[in-house]
Enzyme design. Structure first.
Site, PDB file in Angstrom:
ATOM      1  N   ARG A 188      -1.228   9.508   8.700  1.00  0.00           N
ATOM      2  CA  ARG A 188      -1.099   8.083   9.019  1.00  0.00           C
ATOM      3  C   ARG A 188      -0.624   7.283   7.821  1.00  0.00           C
ATOM      4  NH1 ARG A 188      -4.352   3.719   8.274  1.00  0.00           N
ATOM      5  NH2 ARG A 188      -6.301   4.850   7.901  1.00  0.00           N
ATOM      6  N   HIS A 239      -8.636  10.508   2.582  1.00  0.00           N
ATOM      7  CA  HIS A 239      -8.208   9.410   1.716  1.00  0.00           C
ATOM      8  C   HIS A 239      -8.334   9.853   0.266  1.00  0.00           C
ATOM      9  CE1 HIS A 239      -7.729   5.457  -0.054  1.00  0.00           C
ATOM     10  NE2 HIS A 239      -7.444   4.968   1.136  1.00  0.00           N
ATOM     11  N   ARG A 290      -0.511   9.051   1.586  1.00  0.00           N
ATOM     12  CA  ARG A 290      -1.854   9.521   1.257  1.00  0.00           C
ATOM     13  C   ARG A 290      -1.974  11.035   1.137  1.00  0.00           C
ATOM     14  NH1 ARG A 290      -5.241   5.396   5.209  1.00  0.00           N
ATOM     15  NH2 ARG A 290      -5.030   3.565   3.870  1.00  0.00           N
ATOM     16  N   HIS A 298     -11.133  10.546   6.119  1.00  0.00           N
ATOM     17  CA  HIS A 298     -10.926   9.122   6.343  1.00  0.00           C
ATOM     18  C   HIS A 298     -10.487   8.792   7.764  1.00  0.00           C
ATOM     19  CE1 HIS A 298     -10.103   4.977   5.357  1.00  0.00           C
ATOM     20  NE2 HIS A 298      -8.817   5.093   5.628  1.00  0.00           N
ATOM     21  N   GLU A 302       0.844  -1.196   0.000  1.00  0.00           N
ATOM     22  CA  GLU A 302       0.000   0.000   0.000  1.00  0.00           C
ATOM     23  C   GLU A 302       0.877   1.243   0.000  1.00  0.00           C
ATOM     24  OE1 GLU A 302      -3.023   0.019   2.996  1.00  0.00           O
ATOM     25  OE2 GLU A 302      -3.899  -1.869   2.336  1.00  0.00           O
TER      26      GLU A 302
END
Length: 547
Positions: free
Chosen positions: A395, A250, A299, A360, A129
């Site tokens: 994060r 997000h 992100r 998100h 990811e």
């Protein structure tokens, strides 16, 4: 500018009383891990959840849980990726706890019955990811990791009769004792019998594991129960909140049109991890050259790139191209995302997926130490409601489930030995307030338009004025009004911190201060409600970028 917020919620006098050594607010991975770890160490445990046990954010987690589980991977490598994503604002010791204890924590989760996907040779199947340089994301049933974890935890809790569960129950407020700690909490239970309505639960410790603040914004990936309750009740009780301005948007949330509100379909970062990529309306791959990881950049970087291209072109969304993954890969790895897309008229096998950033995850929350202790005696916090310091300003993908798992285990390690004596509620002189039932849409549109992905001084000042104008003298008491007051409280504090941080860092993007400024803004904004009112202050800290 002074900030006037309620000190406690307007609510009926409690009509029933209960007792539990430990009350855990929340039933996701953080709350249920704490309950299972504590069940053999304290006499009585109560788990409080606003809906049913499976209704929280854990159930919606698609990508998986990150840990150094694969061959050649190490906690040090996971640490570097976490610090890079956090943009210098992480707590280094907290990050080292997270990555160092991650593997053991995931193995315990497996021992409780969680079934993760495996390769043909029986080893864990590990995905990639954004922000990660290794395949380290353990996943279940393709893209239903959270649901599988929740299933396993609920089954384990149901086999533990010493854990009493209050479903359809909302925490109204923490109840102070004479020493400034927690004597209990007031609770509204929708049900039958003696536990119906508002009651008082006396306790020796409260663990907040209630999730985030997604419903602060008009569009979010969070479920409807994510109304910032835990952060708000902790703040009203005097606990410190930290880093509220760092809200992660997000980058690839399915765009359903300008009028769509509430929970939106998430297109997991794992789809890009398997080879999907972003394109604009002309078909150009705009992430190449933006970051070394291109479409798999952290992100905040991807969300900013999408927003910048949207502003540049005047289009309301960008596109995710995952057509080349093919039917077999979609059906094996992402069956739920595939079904979700098709339910909205998009077939990812032949269509581009419309995407735009949406709220998100809250990287900030109730400030805690390395053992989950808040600044309020008897109050602990874990998971998204907490600010443990592991996420910094942004994060890293799939660190959220791991945080709830690791820090709940740590709370359970120390709490039994430091349980406070039973105490009686003190006279509560905090000023009462309540926002009305009909203010939520106004709040959400204000926050989305002026305190969303892109922020500036003018919009933030307008947001603060709009929020300050919302009355808190309503008298019609119900759960919606309580939730709205919690949303108003956290929205106002978030806006104040965002206005104060005059730089761009991680998920906090200021159009009027586009650069990161360590010399002035390396540190944290804290919010505390004390005898003198609301205080939002800044404290400096050394940047924690990897060396």
């Amino acid at each position: 500018m002074s900030i006037d917020l309620p000190g406690r919620l307007r609510a009926p006098v409690p009509g029933w009383t209960a007792r539990a050594d430990v009350v855990i607010v929340g039933s996701g991975i953080a709350g249920l891990t704490a309950a299972l770890r504590l069940r053999d160490q304290v006499d009585t445990i109560a788990v409080v959840t606003k809906d049913v046990l499976a209704a929280g954010s854990t159930n919606w987690a698609q990508g998986g849980i990150a840990a150094a589980l694969g061959e050649g991977d190490t906690p040090d490598q996971h640490e570097v990726d976490t610090l890079v994503a956090g943009a210098g604002a992480c707590d280094l010791e907290a990050v080292r706890v997270l990555v160092g204890e991650g593997k053991e924590a995931v193995e315990e989760l497996i021992s409780w019955g969680a079934n993760f996907d495996k390769e043909d040779d029986g080893t864990l199947s590990l995905g990639m990811e954004g922000g990660h340089h290794r395949h380290r994301i353990a996943h279940a049933n393709g893209d239903a990791t959270g649901a599988e974890i929740q299933r396993a935890l609920i089954e384990a809790v149901e086999q533990a009769p010493e854990i009493h569960v209050f479903e359809h129950a909302m925490v109204v407020d923490l109840v102070p004792d004479a020493e400034g700690g927690v004597a209990g909490l007031t609770l509204h239970v929708v049900g039958e019998g003696d536990d119906d309505g508002v009651g008082l639960v006396l306790t020796r410790a409260v663990i907040l594991a209630s999730g985030g603040l997604g419903q602060v914004f008009s569009q979010t990936t969070n479920p409807a129960v994510s109304t910032a309750d835990g952060m708000a009740v902790a703040f009203r009780a005097g606990a410190r909140l930290r880093d509220l301005e760092f809200v992660q948007f997000h980058p690839t949330v399915m765009y359903l049109g300008p009028d769509s509100r509430g929970q939106q379909p998430l297109i997991s970062e794992a789809v890009r991890g398997e080879g999907a990529f972003l394109v604009d309306w002309e078909g150009a791959r705009f992430m190449q050259g933006v970051h070394e990881l291109a479409d798999l950049a952290p992100r905040d970087i991807v969300a900013k790139a999408i927003m910048a291209r949207m502003l540049e072109t005047g289009h309301p969304n960008m596109w995710l191209d995952a057509r080349h993954l093919g039917q077999a890969e979609w059906e094996k790895r992402f069956p739920n995302i595939l079904a979700s897309c098709r339910s909205h008229g998009v077939d990812p096998l032949v269509d581009l997926i419309p995407v735009a950033p949406a709220c998100h995850y809250a990287s900030g929350g109730v400030a805690t130490d390395l053992w989950g202790r808040s600044t309020l005696p008897g109050l602990y916090a874990t998971g998204e409601v907490a600010c443990s310091g592991v996420h910094g300003a942004n994060r890293l993908a799939s660190n959220s489930l791991l945080e709830g798992l690791v820090f709940s285990r740590r709370i359970a390690e120390v709490l039994p030995g430091e349980l406070r004596a039973w105490s009686q509620p003190a006279e509560d002189r905090r000023p009462v307030g309540l926002a009305a039932d009909d203010v939520r849409r106004t709040m959400q549109e204000t926050m989305t338009g002026k305190v969303g992905v892109l922020r500036g001084a003018t919009g933030l000042a307008e947001a603060a004025a709009s929020l300050d104008a919302i009355p808190t003298d309503a008298t019609d008491v119900d759960a919606t009004a309580w939730e709205n007051t919690n949303l108003l409280t956290v929205s106002r504090l978030l806006t104040e911190a965002a206005a104060g941080r005059e730089e761009t860092r991680g998920s906090h993007w200021r159009e009027d201060f586009p650069e990161r400024n360590d010399a002035r803004w390396s540190g944290h904004f804290d919010a505390v409600l004390g005898v003198g009112g609301v205080a939002v202050t800044f404290s400096s800290a050394t940047p924690t970028d990897p060396r």
